[in-house]
Design an enzyme around this catalytic site. Sequence first.
Site, PDB file in Angstrom:
ATOM      1  CG  ASN A   1     -84.762  11.720 -10.913  1.00 16.84           C
ATOM      2  OD1 ASN A   1     -83.829  12.095 -12.097  1.00 16.84           O
ATOM      3  ND2 ASN A   1     -84.581  11.305  -9.692  1.00 16.84           N
TER       4      ASN A   1
ATOM      5  CD  GLN B   1     -78.288  20.188  -9.058  1.00 17.19           C
ATOM      6  OE1 GLN B   1     -77.550  19.521  -7.555  1.00 17.19           O
ATOM      7  NE2 GLN B   1     -78.500  20.012  -9.025  1.00 17.19           N
TER       8      GLN B   1
ATOM      9  CG  HIS C   1     -72.489  22.671  -8.597  1.00 17.44           C
ATOM     10  ND1 HIS C   1     -73.480  21.492  -8.820  1.00 17.44           N
ATOM     11  CD2 HIS C   1     -73.165  23.427  -7.340  1.00 17.44           C
ATOM     12  CE1 HIS C   1     -74.394  21.692  -7.069  1.00 17.44           C
ATOM     13  NE2 HIS C   1     -74.603  22.551  -6.276  1.00 17.44           N
TER      14      HIS C   1
ATOM     15  NE  ARG D   1     -75.743  12.306  -3.347  1.00 12.07           N
ATOM     16  CZ  ARG D   1     -75.359  13.257  -3.736  1.00 12.07           C
ATOM     17  NH1 ARG D   1     -75.235  13.491  -5.172  1.00 12.07           N
ATOM     18  NH2 ARG D   1     -74.415  13.844  -3.146  1.00 12.07           N
TER      19      ARG D   1
ATOM     20  CG  ASP E   1     -72.519  18.332 -18.918  1.00  8.10           C
ATOM     21  OD1 ASP E   1     -73.122  19.088 -18.708  1.00  8.10           O
ATOM     22  OD2 ASP E   1     -72.847  17.219 -17.566  1.00  8.10           O
TER      23      ASP E   1
HETATM   24  P1  NAD Z   1     -76.688  12.990  -8.680  1.00 11.87           P
HETATM   25  O1  NAD Z   1     -76.346  12.023  -9.223  1.00 11.87           O
HETATM   26  O2  NAD Z   1     -77.648  12.930  -7.192  1.00 11.87           O
HETATM   27  O3  NAD Z   1     -78.763  12.633  -9.206  1.00 11.87           O
HETATM   28  C1  NAD Z   1     -78.880  12.175 -10.187  1.00 11.87           C
HETATM   29  C2  NAD Z   1     -80.316  11.716 -10.551  1.00 11.87           C
HETATM   30  O4  NAD Z   1     -80.327  11.447 -12.032  1.00 11.87           O
HETATM   31  C3  NAD Z   1     -80.682  10.692  -9.463  1.00 11.87           C
HETATM   32  O5  NAD Z   1     -81.687  10.609  -9.037  1.00 11.87           O
HETATM   33  C4  NAD Z   1     -80.486   9.340 -10.853  1.00 11.87           C
HETATM   34  O6  NAD Z   1     -81.900   8.134 -10.516  1.00 11.87           O
HETATM   35  C5  NAD Z   1     -81.190  10.139 -12.004  1.00 11.87           C
HETATM   36  N1  NAD Z   1     -80.970   9.944 -13.301  1.00 11.87           N
HETATM   37  C6  NAD Z   1     -79.893   9.299 -14.005  1.00 11.87           C
HETATM   38  N2  NAD Z   1     -79.689   9.106 -14.868  1.00 11.87           N
HETATM   39  C7  NAD Z   1     -81.317   9.234 -15.374  1.00 11.87           C
HETATM   40  C8  NAD Z   1     -81.523   9.242 -17.200  1.00 11.87           C
HETATM   41  N3  NAD Z   1     -81.588   9.688 -17.973  1.00 11.87           N
HETATM   42  N4  NAD Z   1     -83.479  10.194 -16.993  1.00 11.87           N
HETATM   43  C9  NAD Z   1     -83.553  10.661 -15.906  1.00 11.87           C
HETATM   44  N5  NAD Z   1     -83.299  10.403 -14.890  1.00 11.87           N
HETATM   45  C10 NAD Z   1     -81.600  10.454 -14.576  1.00 11.87           C
HETATM   46  O7  NAD Z   1     -77.444  14.339  -9.304  1.00 11.87           O
HETATM   47  P2  NAD Z   1     -77.303  15.588  -9.289  1.00 11.87           P
HETATM   48  O8  NAD Z   1     -78.747  15.780  -8.548  1.00 11.87           O
HETATM   49  O9  NAD Z   1     -76.865  17.045 -10.213  1.00 11.87           O
HETATM   50  O10 NAD Z   1     -76.227  15.881  -7.935  1.00 11.87           O
HETATM   51  C11 NAD Z   1     -74.743  15.619  -8.275  1.00 11.87           C
HETATM   52  C12 NAD Z   1     -73.952  16.275  -8.000  1.00 11.87           C
HETATM   53  O11 NAD Z   1     -73.057  16.126  -9.250  1.00 11.87           O
HETATM   54  C13 NAD Z   1     -74.353  17.754  -9.202  1.00 11.87           C
HETATM   55  O12 NAD Z   1     -73.292  18.650  -7.764  1.00 11.87           O
HETATM   56  C14 NAD Z   1     -73.344  17.486  -9.831  1.00 11.87           C
HETATM   57  O13 NAD Z   1     -72.393  19.028 -10.227  1.00 11.87           O
HETATM   58  C15 NAD Z   1     -72.892  17.188  -9.821  1.00 11.87           C
HETATM   59  N6  NAD Z   1     -72.103  16.121 -11.355  1.00 11.87           N
HETATM   60  C16 NAD Z   1     -72.290  16.258 -12.097  1.00 11.87           C
HETATM   61  C17 NAD Z   1     -72.075  15.935 -13.950  1.00 11.87           C
HETATM   62  C18 NAD Z   1     -71.872  16.806 -14.861  1.00 11.87           C
HETATM   63  O14 NAD Z   1     -71.617  17.451 -14.918  1.00 11.87           O
HETATM   64  N7  NAD Z   1     -72.864  16.029 -15.940  1.00 11.87           N
HETATM   65  C19 NAD Z   1     -71.923  14.500 -13.508  1.00 11.87           C
HETATM   66  C20 NAD Z   1     -72.009  13.958 -12.056  1.00 11.87           C
HETATM   67  C21 NAD Z   1     -71.908  15.025 -11.333  1.00 11.87           C
END
Ligand code: NAD
Length: 259
Positions: A224, A105, A125, A38, A108
Amino acid sequence: MDETALIRSVATWIAEARQVVALTGAGVSTASGIPDFRGPQGLWTTQPEKERLFSLDAYLEDPEVRQQVWRLRLENPAFTAGPNDAHLALAELERRGHLHTLVTQNIDGLHQAGGTDPDRVVEIHGTIHEVECLSCDRRVPVGPVLDEVRRGDPDPRCPSCGGLQKTATVSFGQSLDPSLLQRAHDATMGCDLMLAVGTSLVVHPVALLPRTALEAGARLVIVNAEETPYDDRAGAVLRGDAGEVLNAILAHLDSLQQA
Ligand code: NAD
């Protein structure tokens, strides 16, 4: 309060806390090259049609979805990415005795790769590093299943029972593992400081954990890049890159210990 004073306060709260629980999301891994969902460069922000690939119903019903998911898994950056400053800083917090439990969540595995004790990590997750059979629950490492996809099987079935297989990650419409949810809940109930890092705090039921922490009397600190629904109730909101902010907190913890 200016940013430096706020970071100093947060470092003091961490130093004085009895039990710190970190709750992390996709934002801790963006600096490792794994897009969030997002954020401005997020998968769903840039390609909203991909959202359907994360629905359990679509996965069960539509062979095209399964084949597309497996093809995308082949090139998922989680298999080649390494931990970044945010993962390393959280591991350092734990090494210094400041982190009780890390609920993530993320799927990775980068917290463990960054040095956080796997026993303290609750992968709420699931994990992309394993595959499970949706019929008999058989769980195996992902590598050999991806090899089958590479060799031309677009939707490899479970060799034990012929059931559909999926990475051991929680899709939309899929229940969370109750034992992991319980661990996350118990750690949250016992914490006096919750550090929410790189998460939009909108995915349920995980997004209820900060509320549980607040209702149990804990302080909430949010790190965040963008606003979250909990900002108004947080003791501190640190807007910025997770790795940079966490390193600044560590630096203040150092100076507290030297004082
Ligand atoms: P999200 O995408 O809803 O939110 C991520 C948040 O992190 C955003 O508000 C964004 O502004 C912020 N952000 C991005 N880069 C940042 C940084 N460098 N420093 C600080 N903030 C930063 O993700 P969520 O809340 O984890 O929920 C989404 C779902 O996505 C989860 O269920 C998760 O399992 C899954 N997901 C996981 C991965 C992974 O494993 N890396 C990747 C994508 C999605």
